[in-house]
Scaffold this active site. Sequence first.
Site, PDB file in Angstrom:
ATOM      1  N   ALA A   1      37.792 -26.863 117.353  1.00 45.45           N
ATOM      2  CA  ALA A   1      36.847 -25.848 117.815  1.00 45.45           C
ATOM      3  C   ALA A   1      36.505 -26.082 119.287  1.00 45.45           C
ATOM      4  O   ALA A   1      37.331 -26.560 120.056  1.00 45.45           O
ATOM      5  CB  ALA A   1      35.606 -25.857 116.927  1.00 45.45           C
TER       6      ALA A   1
ATOM      7  N   VAL B   1      42.843 -27.365 121.599  1.00 40.81           N
ATOM      8  CA  VAL B   1      41.411 -27.589 121.725  1.00 40.81           C
ATOM      9  C   VAL B   1      40.777 -26.291 122.186  1.00 40.81           C
ATOM     10  O   VAL B   1      41.307 -25.606 123.062  1.00 40.81           O
ATOM     11  CB  VAL B   1      41.090 -28.698 122.749  1.00 40.81           C
ATOM     12  CG1 VAL B   1      39.582 -28.952 122.806  1.00 40.81           C
ATOM     13  CG2 VAL B   1      41.823 -29.987 122.406  1.00 40.81           C
ATOM     14  N   CYS B   2      39.654 -25.930 121.558  1.00 33.57           N
ATOM     15  CA  CYS B   2      38.884 -24.768 122.001  1.00 33.57           C
ATOM     16  C   CYS B   2      39.759 -23.503 121.929  1.00 33.57           C
ATOM     17  O   CYS B   2      40.475 -23.287 120.957  1.00 33.57           O
ATOM     18  CB  CYS B   2      38.348 -25.042 123.408  1.00 33.57           C
ATOM     19  SG  CYS B   2      37.057 -23.944 123.997  1.00 33.57           S
ATOM     20  N   THR B   3      39.727 -22.672 122.958  1.00 31.44           N
ATOM     21  CA  THR B   3      40.503 -21.427 122.951  1.00 31.44           C
ATOM     22  C   THR B   3      41.986 -21.656 123.197  1.00 31.44           C
ATOM     23  O   THR B   3      42.757 -20.698 123.246  1.00 31.44           O
ATOM     24  CB  THR B   3      39.957 -20.448 124.000  1.00 31.44           C
ATOM     25  OG1 THR B   3      39.835 -21.118 125.260  1.00 31.44           O
ATOM     26  CG2 THR B   3      38.599 -19.909 123.582  1.00 31.44           C
TER      27      THR B   3
END
Length: 213
Positions: free
Chosen positions: A149, A99-101
Amino acid sequence: MDIVIPLYDDYEPLDVVGPYEVLAYMPGASVRFVGAEKGPVKDALGSLPTYVPAAYSEVEHCDVLLIPGGGSVEAMVADADFLAWVRRMHGRTRFTTSVCTGSLVLGAAGLLKGLTATTHWSGAEALASYGAVYTPQRTVRQGRVITSAGVSSGIDMALTLAALLTDEVTAQAIQLWIEYDPQPPFDSGSLAKASDAVKKRVFELGKEPLHNG
């Protein structure tokens, strides 16, 4: 269904709580939190510490590995032993996700070379530096690897994963139970949609100190 989520200090809370809320409702699912060591782990905002009952080194395999993002990513990427563990886990998972970075951790572990992947928009260049092809899509599946993202997209990823691990009706039932029916008051949730004023303000907010905790 053994799902493992590793946490380091400064993890982004919604990266974790969103997918956890979805995946823990799957029939037969067990979600485990692990860390560099047993004990409390602080979140990026400072007021939601999480106690992890085990170190990642105590886990030898799992069905799903989920790497969250946030400030924790810097420490994860710098931890060679942790990256080696991620590679070992990936060798036996049904799905390896981020998730995310958190996708930058998968990249640093060498798992995204040549794959299309996504991350928080601020990490696009870093993701590409690991040999991945960045896309702004909210959820991207490449075989056993699923990346999502920024922050809230982890819920989308978890519902996608729930459908793959169970079936679409079950995933939709979980969606209904948590009443995930997004109708945001503003249409500025991506770089493509945000105005110049919003983009300017988001960078200003990033420089302001947090006062929680």
